[in-house]
Every structure is written in structure tokens, then in C-alpha cells.
Design a protein around this motif. Structure first.
Motif, PDB file in Angstrom:
ATOM      1  N   ILE A 184      -5.870  43.416  -8.030  1.00 50.72           N
ATOM      2  CA  ILE A 184      -4.651  42.778  -7.634  1.00 50.72           C
ATOM      3  C   ILE A 184      -4.677  41.341  -7.503  1.00 50.72           C
ATOM      4  O   ILE A 184      -3.802  40.540  -7.896  1.00 50.72           O
ATOM      5  CB  ILE A 184      -4.110  43.488  -6.397  1.00 50.72           C
ATOM      6  N   PRO A 185      -5.691  40.532  -6.839  1.00 48.61           N
ATOM      7  CA  PRO A 185      -5.686  39.216  -6.531  1.00 48.61           C
ATOM      8  C   PRO A 185      -5.778  38.521  -8.211  1.00 48.61           C
ATOM      9  O   PRO A 185      -5.282  37.421  -8.321  1.00 48.61           O
ATOM     10  CB  PRO A 185      -6.960  38.764  -6.047  1.00 48.61           C
ATOM     11  N   ILE A 186      -6.450  38.994  -8.947  1.00 51.72           N
ATOM     12  CA  ILE A 186      -6.821  38.662 -10.620  1.00 51.72           C
ATOM     13  C   ILE A 186      -5.398  38.730 -11.120  1.00 51.72           C
ATOM     14  O   ILE A 186      -4.985  37.557 -11.832  1.00 51.72           O
ATOM     15  CB  ILE A 186      -7.753  39.229 -11.190  1.00 51.72           C
ATOM     16  N   CYS A 187      -4.702  39.698 -10.920  1.00 48.71           N
ATOM     17  CA  CYS A 187      -3.342  39.723 -11.623  1.00 48.71           C
ATOM     18  C   CYS A 187      -2.354  38.837 -10.879  1.00 48.71           C
ATOM     19  O   CYS A 187      -1.599  38.026 -11.712  1.00 48.71           O
ATOM     20  CB  CYS A 187      -2.707  41.016 -11.313  1.00 48.71           C
ATOM     21  N   ILE A 188      -2.459  38.551  -9.669  1.00 46.34           N
ATOM     22  CA  ILE A 188      -1.630  37.582  -9.124  1.00 46.34           C
ATOM     23  C   ILE A 188      -1.976  36.042  -9.634  1.00 46.34           C
ATOM     24  O   ILE A 188      -1.005  35.262  -9.859  1.00 46.34           O
ATOM     25  CB  ILE A 188      -1.547  37.724  -7.428  1.00 46.34           C
ATOM     26  N   LYS A 189      -3.137  35.904  -9.892  1.00 47.43           N
ATOM     27  CA  LYS A 189      -3.598  34.559 -10.247  1.00 47.43           C
ATOM     28  C   LYS A 189      -3.180  34.241 -11.727  1.00 47.43           C
ATOM     29  O   LYS A 189      -2.801  33.234 -12.102  1.00 47.43           O
ATOM     30  CB  LYS A 189      -5.095  34.442 -10.106  1.00 47.43           C
ATOM     31  N   ILE A 190      -3.313  35.376 -12.526  1.00 47.10           N
ATOM     32  CA  ILE A 190      -3.002  35.131 -13.830  1.00 47.10           C
ATOM     33  C   ILE A 190      -1.460  34.963 -13.932  1.00 47.10           C
ATOM     34  O   ILE A 190      -0.950  34.240 -14.657  1.00 47.10           O
ATOM     35  CB  ILE A 190      -3.546  36.478 -14.580  1.00 47.10           C
ATOM     36  N   VAL A 248     -22.068  59.728  -2.816  1.00 45.00           N
ATOM     37  CA  VAL A 248     -22.369  58.720  -1.599  1.00 45.00           C
ATOM     38  C   VAL A 248     -21.116  58.136  -1.004  1.00 45.00           C
ATOM     39  O   VAL A 248     -21.109  58.129   0.272  1.00 45.00           O
ATOM     40  CB  VAL A 248     -23.328  57.625  -1.965  1.00 45.00           C
ATOM     41  N   HIS A 249     -20.256  57.836  -1.752  1.00 48.58           N
ATOM     42  CA  HIS A 249     -19.023  57.186  -1.377  1.00 48.58           C
ATOM     43  C   HIS A 249     -17.781  58.038  -1.931  1.00 48.58           C
ATOM     44  O   HIS A 249     -17.827  58.594  -3.011  1.00 48.58           O
ATOM     45  CB  HIS A 249     -18.826  55.865  -1.795  1.00 48.58           C
ATOM     46  N   LYS A 250     -16.635  58.108  -1.002  1.00 49.71           N
ATOM     47  CA  LYS A 250     -15.443  58.999  -1.538  1.00 49.71           C
ATOM     48  C   LYS A 250     -14.853  58.299  -2.623  1.00 49.71           C
ATOM     49  O   LYS A 250     -14.873  56.975  -2.753  1.00 49.71           O
ATOM     50  CB  LYS A 250     -14.761  59.000  -0.199  1.00 49.71           C
ATOM     51  N   LEU A 251     -14.295  59.019  -3.379  1.00 57.69           N
ATOM     52  CA  LEU A 251     -13.803  58.650  -4.691  1.00 57.69           C
ATOM     53  C   LEU A 251     -12.702  57.693  -4.375  1.00 57.69           C
ATOM     54  O   LEU A 251     -12.221  56.599  -5.154  1.00 57.69           O
ATOM     55  CB  LEU A 251     -13.108  59.723  -5.580  1.00 57.69           C
ATOM     56  N   PHE A 252     -11.758  58.145  -3.099  1.00 56.04           N
ATOM     57  CA  PHE A 252     -10.664  57.245  -2.669  1.00 56.04           C
ATOM     58  C   PHE A 252     -11.345  55.978  -2.448  1.00 56.04           C
ATOM     59  O   PHE A 252     -10.623  54.893  -2.668  1.00 56.04           O
ATOM     60  CB  PHE A 252     -10.096  57.726  -1.550  1.00 56.04           C
ATOM     61  N   ASP A 253     -12.318  55.404  -1.755  1.00 49.57           N
ATOM     62  CA  ASP A 253     -12.882  54.283  -1.424  1.00 49.57           C
ATOM     63  C   ASP A 253     -13.347  53.497  -2.570  1.00 49.57           C
ATOM     64  O   ASP A 253     -12.883  52.304  -2.929  1.00 49.57           O
ATOM     65  CB  ASP A 253     -14.327  54.514  -0.640  1.00 49.57           C
ATOM     66  N   ILE A 254     -13.791  54.223  -3.774  1.00 50.06           N
ATOM     67  CA  ILE A 254     -14.146  53.455  -4.863  1.00 50.06           C
ATOM     68  C   ILE A 254     -12.893  53.096  -5.687  1.00 50.06           C
ATOM     69  O   ILE A 254     -12.731  51.786  -6.156  1.00 50.06           O
ATOM     70  CB  ILE A 254     -15.057  54.439  -5.815  1.00 50.06           C
ATOM     71  N   ILE A 255     -11.981  53.648  -5.676  1.00 51.24           N
ATOM     72  CA  ILE A 255     -10.843  53.383  -6.415  1.00 51.24           C
ATOM     73  C   ILE A 255     -10.037  52.358  -5.666  1.00 51.24           C
ATOM     74  O   ILE A 255      -9.388  51.326  -6.248  1.00 51.24           O
ATOM     75  CB  ILE A 255      -9.583  54.778  -6.568  1.00 51.24           C
ATOM     76  N   PHE A 256      -9.865  52.448  -4.243  1.00 50.30           N
ATOM     77  CA  PHE A 256      -9.282  51.250  -3.546  1.00 50.30           C
ATOM     78  C   PHE A 256      -9.803  50.068  -3.629  1.00 50.30           C
ATOM     79  O   PHE A 256      -9.451  49.102  -3.841  1.00 50.30           O
ATOM     80  CB  PHE A 256      -9.280  51.922  -1.922  1.00 50.30           C
ATOM     81  N   LEU A 257     -11.155  50.021  -3.761  1.00 51.69           N
ATOM     82  CA  LEU A 257     -11.947  48.651  -3.960  1.00 51.69           C
ATOM     83  C   LEU A 257     -11.676  48.178  -5.273  1.00 51.69           C
ATOM     84  O   LEU A 257     -11.656  46.771  -5.445  1.00 51.69           O
ATOM     85  CB  LEU A 257     -13.479  48.894  -3.613  1.00 51.69           C
ATOM     86  N   ALA A 258     -11.558  49.001  -6.426  1.00 48.69           N
ATOM     87  CA  ALA A 258     -11.397  48.617  -7.661  1.00 48.69           C
ATOM     88  C   ALA A 258      -9.909  48.099  -7.642  1.00 48.69           C
ATOM     89  O   ALA A 258      -9.729  46.975  -8.375  1.00 48.69           O
ATOM     90  CB  ALA A 258     -11.522  49.471  -8.724  1.00 48.69           C
ATOM     91  N   VAL A 259      -8.894  48.539  -7.062  1.00 46.64           N
ATOM     92  CA  VAL A 259      -7.512  48.207  -7.161  1.00 46.64           C
ATOM     93  C   VAL A 259      -7.315  46.802  -6.374  1.00 46.64           C
ATOM     94  O   VAL A 259      -6.857  45.851  -6.768  1.00 46.64           O
ATOM     95  CB  VAL A 259      -6.565  49.247  -6.603  1.00 46.64           C
ATOM     96  N   SER A 260      -8.132  46.795  -5.257  1.00 44.43           N
ATOM     97  CA  SER A 260      -8.087  45.743  -4.317  1.00 44.43           C
ATOM     98  C   SER A 260      -8.680  44.407  -4.954  1.00 44.43           C
ATOM     99  O   SER A 260      -8.219  43.478  -4.986  1.00 44.43           O
ATOM    100  CB  SER A 260      -8.912  45.958  -3.090  1.00 44.43           C
TER     101      SER A 260
END
Length: 51
Positions: A38-44, A23-35
């Protein structure tokens, strides 16, 4: 789409899923996961630097 090396890397990953069930491109899934990570890593990082 911007010419970002990370995007090129994501697009080069082979998608092993069955094309009829995709249903969704693999690129879109990976991009959303990384996105989302990243904010969690910055917060930590900011929490650890304040200790």
C-alpha cells in the motif's frame, strides 16, 4: 480486531499448507504483504500526479 471487510475476506481464504509445517497464520502473511504494498502504491501515485 477491528470489524473491517478486508480482514473478513483474508480470514475466509483457505490455507492449503500442511498444518504441521505452519509457523505463521496465512492471514498474518497476507496482511503483511498488503501492508507493505500500500505505501508503495501511494508513493507511485504521488509521483505520477506530480508529472
Amino acid at each position: 480486531m477491528p470489524d473491517i471487510q478486508l480482514f473478513k475476506y483474508f480470514e475466509s481464504i483457505d490455507d492449503p499448507r500442511q498444518q504441521g509445517k505452519v509457523v505463521h497464520k496465512l492471514f498474518d502473511i497476507i496482511f503483511l504483504a498488503v501492508s507493505a504494498v500500500i505505501p508503495i502504491c501511494i508513493k507511485i501515485k504521488s509521483i505520477l500526479s506530480s508529472l
